[in-house]
Design an enzyme around this catalytic site. Structure first.
Site, PDB file in Angstrom:
ATOM      1  N   ASP A  65       0.822  -1.202   0.000  1.00 54.92           N
ATOM      2  CA  ASP A  65       0.000   0.000   0.000  1.00 54.92           C
ATOM      3  C   ASP A  65       0.863   1.262   0.000  1.00 54.92           C
ATOM      4  O   ASP A  65       1.862   1.341   0.721  1.00 54.92           O
ATOM      5  CB  ASP A  65      -0.872  -0.039   1.280  1.00 54.92           C
ATOM      6  CG  ASP A  65      -1.961   1.004   1.292  1.00 54.92           C
ATOM      7  OD1 ASP A  65      -2.819   0.969   0.402  1.00 54.92           O
ATOM      8  OD2 ASP A  65      -1.961   1.851   2.204  1.00 54.92           O
ATOM      9  N   GLU A  98      14.775 -15.103   0.442  1.00 56.67           N
ATOM     10  CA  GLU A  98      15.155 -16.178   1.373  1.00 56.67           C
ATOM     11  C   GLU A  98      14.141 -17.323   1.331  1.00 56.67           C
ATOM     12  O   GLU A  98      14.404 -18.405   1.837  1.00 56.67           O
ATOM     13  CB  GLU A  98      15.190 -15.647   2.815  1.00 56.67           C
ATOM     14  CG  GLU A  98      16.305 -14.662   3.098  1.00 56.67           C
ATOM     15  CD  GLU A  98      16.094 -13.986   4.457  1.00 56.67           C
ATOM     16  OE1 GLU A  98      15.315 -14.510   5.294  1.00 56.67           O
ATOM     17  OE2 GLU A  98      16.690 -12.918   4.665  1.00 56.67           O
TER      18      GLU A  98
END
Ligand code: GLC
Length: 553
Positions: free
Chosen positions: A216, A267
């Site tokens: 956002d 990751e």
């Protein structure tokens, strides 16, 4: 060999070509019957989305929130608001979506929190100069007694961008910055503590198994040092600056945050993705959000804002492919979301009714519903033939128009309140969905409650009615999504064609795509075999406000 096959070839990540369906949880499906949609409601309707043929869903915020901006005011980033259910409901929804091969993206709101967030409450208590205040943007006021706001910035929702607090001893105190509502204080992203907190929030949801985040206000998180005065141009028709060099939009330093987040997502396995909500004046600037080590996608708002005009639309598509191509990112395409007038209405707007004001009972010269729907179907049929990822907004597959007659007493958008009713705001695109024509609340729930009133004529747009009608907008969407998948339209490239000044025309392999944005039919010529028409017609003359996909012998 087998091992290699499991590793996606570079450039084939799912998000590059996916069709992603936006769920606005308050208005999608309400299992509890309280009039506000919820996570169990979403779970109960996943088969309908599978049937529609989307690849992923993005959920607008469902985290703990006082709901002053419909959940975009988060008080606890690691929990589900009781309105929407529990974390266990979320896990169940995620597992059920994944079982159906549907990926799940959640909304992350990092620019600001709710004023009910524990950090903001601590900041109010702690006083000027404290570590607690340094997580937000607190400043002393101007004027002899600090009675004037620190600068002249104006909130996106209307009114000033600063709110003055009362200090613990009861005296008028510092001011805090809020780009949006006063209940949405902005974080200070120059503060490492804020950065670390959000890395941890990302991991919280990644560990639960989400496939990515819609970020956002990704263009607003960093403000220009010194917070210089800035007088905006009148800009009611977008959620961000139309101009370059706005001191609170698109600052260079914001990119380092996304590089950091890119590393966090990397990751994890499974091509997790970040999609930025960045309202910026140009595509060249927007493309900076998706350089290879930053976000994976960003919304193409210049495309969304383009009026129904062949030259403008052709130009923006060319420019999008060009600018995103330069940085190696797919373009995205989007026509509707929870912040703009639904495109079945917006595409029939005239110059007197700019889209940013919203549309309400007193708006003069309301857009024509039939023209809007024809254009919306044509626009979507064009969009879904373009290479890249497309976003759909719940209800557009039913051809829903903007709800234009919502009585004032039901309105909830802070824009309406902060402009004293001058701008209707966004409630008209947020009305709960019609599922069954004959059921209470059109099947949104079993009680008939609905947080915004549903127009009576929405019975004709109900999913069960449209599912039974081969000419309905729902049937068209299913047909388009299946054909798009079969032809691999989400990836690859297009070849431009010429079908006259009122058309947008290109070819994908042996399939020609033509949209007629003019005022006269366009003759497509001999040897045409249609694959898809955005509305029924006989012969080979493409009617106005229509798109066709076809082969030529
Ligand atoms: C984004 C959201 C919008 C919200 C605003 C403030 O633009 O899409 O709905 O009001 O951010 O969080």
């Amino acid at each position: 060999m087998a091992q290699l096959e499991q590793i996606a070839a570079p450039g084939s990540e799912w998000w590059r070509s996916a069709v992603i369906y936006q769920i606005y949880p308050r208005s999608f499906a309400d299992a509890s019957g309280d009039g506000i949609g919820d996570l169990p409601g979403i779970t109960s309707r996943l088969d309908d989305l599978k049937d529609l043929g989307v690849d992923a869903i993005w959920l607008s915020p469902f985290m703990t929130s006082p709901q002053r901006d419909a959940g975009y005011d988060v008080a606890d980033y690691r929990d589900v608001d009781p309105l929407f259910g529990t974390l266990a409901d979320f896990d169940e929804m995620l597992a059920q979506a994944h079982n159906r091969g549907i990926r799940v993206i959640v909304d992350l709101v990092p620019n600001h929190s709710s004023d009910q967030h524990v950090w903001f409450q601590e900041a109010l208590k702690a006083g000027p100069g404290s570590r607690e205040r340094a997580r937000y943007v607190f400043r002393d006021g101007r004027g002899e007694n600090g009675e004037l706001p620190p600068n002249n910035w104006e909130s996106v929702f209307g009114g000033g961008m600063w709110e003055r607090v009362t200090e613990a001893d009861g005296t008028p105190g510092q001011w805090y910055l809020h780009i949006f509502d006063a209940t949405q204080p902005d974080f200070d992203w120059t503060n490492e503590e804020v950065r670390e907190e959000f890395r941890s929030i990302l991991r919280f949801w990644l560990d639960r198994g989400v496939d990515g985040f819609r970020v956002d206000v990704a263009h607003g998180m960093v403000k220009e040092a010194g917070l210089p005065d800035y007088a905006p141009v009148a800009d009611a028709d977008s959620m961000g600056g139309r101009e370059d060099n706005v001191p609170y939009w698109g600052q260079e330093e914001v990119h380092e945050i996304y590089r950091d987040w890119h590393r966090v997502l990397a990751e994890y396995d499974g091509d997790r993705a970040l999609c930025g909500e960045a309202w910026l004046p140009t595509l060249a600037k927007t493309a900076l959000w998706v350089r290879p080590d930053e976000m994976h996608q960003t919304f193409n708002f210049p495309y969304l804002m383009t009026p129904w005009d062949a030259k403008a639309l052709g130009d923006i598509i060319r420019e999008s492919l060009d600018e995103f191509g330069k940085v190696g990112a797919p373009s995205t395409w989007v026509l509707s979301n929870h912040d703009v007038v639904r495109h079945a209405t917006r595409l029939a707007l005239t110059a007197e009714n700019p889209q940013g004001e919203g549309i309400g009972p007193l708006t003069p010269n309301k857009p024509d519903a039939a023209i809007g729907l024809a254009r919306a179907r044509a626009a979507t049929a064009l969009m879904l033939a373009l290479p890249g990822s497309s976003y759909l907004y719940q209800g557009e597959e039913l051809g829903l128009p903007e709800a234009m007659e919502i009585p004032d007493e039901f309105r909830q958008d802070p824009t309406w309140f902060r402009t004293n009713g001058k701008r209707y705001g966004r409630d008209g695109c947020r009305v709960p969905l019609p599922w069954e024509a004959e059921a209470p609340a059109f099947g949104f729930n079993h009680t008939g409650a609905s947080w915004l009133p549903q127009p009576a004529e929405w019975a004709t747009y109900a999913r069960d009615v449209e599912a039974a009608d081969p000419a309905s907008t729902l049937s068209l969407y299913k047909q388009m999504l299946a054909a798009r998948r079969a032809h691999g339209f989400g990836s690859g490239s297009l070849v431009w064609e010429d079908a006259g000044p009122d058309a947008v025309a290109f070819r994908r392999g042996d399939i020609h795509v033509v949209s007629n944005l003019g005022t006269e039919p366009i003759e497509l010529g001999e040897g045409v075999t249609f694959e898809l028409k955005s509305q029924p017609f006989e012969g080979t003359a493409l009617p106005v406000d229509t798109t066709a996909w076809f082969r030529r012998s």
